[in-house]
Design an enzyme around this catalytic site. Structure first.
Site, PDB file in Angstrom:
ATOM      1  CD  GLU A  18      -5.354  -7.515   2.050  1.00  0.00           C
ATOM      2  OE1 GLU A  18      -6.115  -6.808   2.425  1.00  0.00           O
ATOM      3  OE2 GLU A  18      -4.177  -7.387   2.135  1.00  0.00           O
ATOM      4  CG  HIS A  78     -10.268  -5.006   0.861  1.00  0.00           C
ATOM      5  ND1 HIS A  78     -10.765  -6.001   1.821  1.00  0.00           N
ATOM      6  CD2 HIS A  78      -9.159  -4.804   0.993  1.00  0.00           C
ATOM      7  CE1 HIS A  78      -9.551  -6.658   2.455  1.00  0.00           C
ATOM      8  NE2 HIS A  78      -8.523  -5.808   1.946  1.00  0.00           N
ATOM      9  CG  ASP A 111     -13.319  -7.862   2.038  1.00  0.00           C
ATOM     10  OD1 ASP A 111     -13.391  -6.923   1.530  1.00  0.00           O
ATOM     11  OD2 ASP A 111     -12.973  -7.820   3.342  1.00  0.00           O
ATOM     12  CG  ASN A 155      -1.248  -7.034  -1.133  1.00  0.00           C
ATOM     13  OD1 ASN A 155      -1.883  -7.757  -1.995  1.00  0.00           O
ATOM     14  ND2 ASN A 155      -1.736  -6.866   0.128  1.00  0.00           N
ATOM     15  CD  GLU A 199      -2.908  -1.543   2.355  1.00  0.00           C
ATOM     16  OE1 GLU A 199      -2.568  -0.288   3.300  1.00  0.00           O
ATOM     17  OE2 GLU A 199      -3.609  -2.224   2.449  1.00  0.00           O
TER      18      GLU A 199
HETATM   19  O1  9MR Z   1      -8.397  -7.045   8.711  1.00  0.00           O
HETATM   20  C1  9MR Z   1      -7.465  -6.282   9.343  1.00  0.00           C
HETATM   21  C2  9MR Z   1      -8.154  -5.807  10.412  1.00  0.00           C
HETATM   22  O2  9MR Z   1      -8.326  -6.702  11.462  1.00  0.00           O
HETATM   23  C3  9MR Z   1      -7.102  -4.688  11.170  1.00  0.00           C
HETATM   24  O3  9MR Z   1      -7.752  -4.047  12.103  1.00  0.00           O
HETATM   25  C4  9MR Z   1      -6.717  -3.711  10.089  1.00  0.00           C
HETATM   26  C5  9MR Z   1      -5.633  -2.556  10.606  1.00  0.00           C
HETATM   27  O4  9MR Z   1      -4.947  -2.002   9.713  1.00  0.00           O
HETATM   28  O5  9MR Z   1      -6.136  -4.414   8.954  1.00  0.00           O
HETATM   29  C6  9MR Z   1      -6.966  -5.265   8.409  1.00  0.00           C
HETATM   30  O6  9MR Z   1      -6.269  -5.970   7.338  1.00  0.00           O
HETATM   31  C7  9MR Z   1      -5.820  -5.175   6.433  1.00  0.00           C
HETATM   32  C8  9MR Z   1      -4.545  -5.806   5.446  1.00  0.00           C
HETATM   33  O7  9MR Z   1      -3.740  -5.983   6.311  1.00  0.00           O
HETATM   34  C9  9MR Z   1      -4.064  -4.876   4.311  1.00  0.00           C
HETATM   35  N1  9MR Z   1      -5.063  -4.885   3.612  1.00  0.00           N
HETATM   36  C10 9MR Z   1      -6.428  -3.810   4.062  1.00  0.00           C
HETATM   37  C11 9MR Z   1      -7.024  -4.920   5.066  1.00  0.00           C
HETATM   38  C12 9MR Z   1      -8.376  -4.316   5.597  1.00  0.00           C
HETATM   39  O8  9MR Z   1      -8.224  -3.101   6.178  1.00  0.00           O
END
Ligand code: 9MR
Length: 343
Positions: free
Chosen positions: A256, A228, A258, A192, A151
């Site tokens: 990832e 997402h 959803d 990613n 990111e």
């Molecule tokens: O799903 C993850 C969530 O439980 C955490 O609180 C969050 C914190 O930044 O991160 C979420 O996962 C992220 C992933 O690591 C990177 N891409 C975006 C995802 C959703 O925010």
């Protein structure tokens, strides 16, 4: 003398309760003929405490990603003291169930340890290298794909202003891939990001970056498209976008996936959701080097979505009672209709 056999009871007895529905065929088995791995993010607390959650992870998926446990803040909450326990548990589970691990994530601006804020900028480069190599070495030979850099773009395709860019300049991205490759030459190394499903300003930025890294012979092997998504604004050109990374000779992965919706859900939204999942799967299947399709949690019971997007939810392929939703059926249907892809 043996007793007479019991006489079957007929007549007024209540009919037996209906047998529970047989579990649907596993996505992992249906994906295999396509040379595609089907994965999920794993919530390690749920994995430890919820037998139904654990059983579905084992049965349906052949790739697992720690939803949070392999992020720097979790691995090294106190400087110099790594806590490998939860991650070790995930690897043990994966290896017992014939699953491969996607490592997530090494270099990010989020979920870094709090103590990092007190480190002088001129020490950050060495510290980042140590973190990357300590973590990759710890699991050397056991991680299939690593999300090395996560990111680093804004929505308009310009570089995100992060602690790493400010202290190290843009060259840290290439360095991170080199460090990771040195620590595990067999792992596939990914860039990613989110909101790069379609051809757009942000995915253009990623495209330019990875093309340049390839040109410089930096050991990068793939692009992870997080996906997402939402029912209300589905990605428009996922196959075209994956295709242009493929044409650079890079692997791709949906990392990832959803698909959230405005709550409450209803049959129309659930069908629309199924169509978005299906379009992403099709884009991957159309892309020869698209290696894996990973959902970011498979059940609405443990989804991160309601906590982040007000009024949205129901983003997974199973509901909160582990009942498969239309999206699960759509993925199964697409994987099993007709023959497998040739690559
Ligand atoms: O799903 C993850 C969530 O439980 C955490 O609180 C969050 C914190 O930044 O991160 C979420 O996962 C992220 C992933 O690591 C990177 N891409 C975006 C995802 C959703 O925010």
């Amino acid at each position: 003398m043996p007793d007479d056999p019991p006489v079957p009871v007929t007549g007024s007895a209540a009919p037996p309760p209906p047998a529970p529905a047989p579990p649907p065929p596993p996505l992992r088995r249906l994906a295999a003929p396509h040379g595609l791995a089907f994965g999920t993010a794993v919530n390690l607390t749920a994995l430890a405490e919820d037998p139904a959650y654990r059983a579905w992870v084992a049965a349906q998926f052949d790739t697992v990603t720690a939803e949070n446990a392999m992020k720097w803040a979790e691995l090294e909450p106190t400087r110099g003291r790594y806590e490998w326990g939860p991650t070790d548990a995930l690897f043990a589970f994966a290896e017992a169930n014939g699953q491969r691990v996607r490592g997530h994530t090494l270099v990010w601006h989020n979920q870094n340890p709090a103590w990092l804020a007190d480190v002088p900028p001129d020490e950050l480069g060495a510290l980042l290298k140590t973190h990357v190599q300590t973590t990759v070495r710890r699991f050397r030979g056991r991680v299939w794909q690593w999300d090395v850099v996560n990111e680093v773009f804004e929505e308009d395709g310009t570089p995100r202003d992060t602690i790493w860019l400010r202290a190290l300049g843009p060259g840290y991205v290439a360095d991170a891939f080199r460090w990771a490759h040195e620590a595990d030459p067999d792992a596939l190394l990914f860039y990613n990001d989110f909101d790069i499903e379609a051809v757009n300003a942000k995915s253009d930025g990623v495209y330019d970056l990875v093309r340049e890294l390839k040109r410089q012979d930096v050991p990068i092997h793939g692009v992870g498209v997080q996906a997402h998504c939402s029912v209300e604004s589905p990605p428009t050109t996922p196959a075209e976008n994956l295709g242009r990374f493929d044409a650079l000779g890079l692997h791709t992965a949906l990392t990832e996936v959803d698909v959230r919706m405005a709550m409450p859900s209803d049959p129309v939204k659930l069908q629309a959701q199924a169509n978005v999942y299906r379009s992403l799967l099709r884009a991957c299947l159309l892309t020869p080097r698209c290696l894996s399709f990973t959902v970011w949690g498979y059940t609405d019971k443990y989804s991160w979505v309601p906590g982040w997007f007000e009024g949205a939810g129901a983003a997974g392929i199973l509901d909160e009672n582990f009942a498969p939703k239309p999206a699960h059926r759509a993925l199964r249907d697409d994987l099993s209709s007709g023959g497998a892809r040739r690559r």
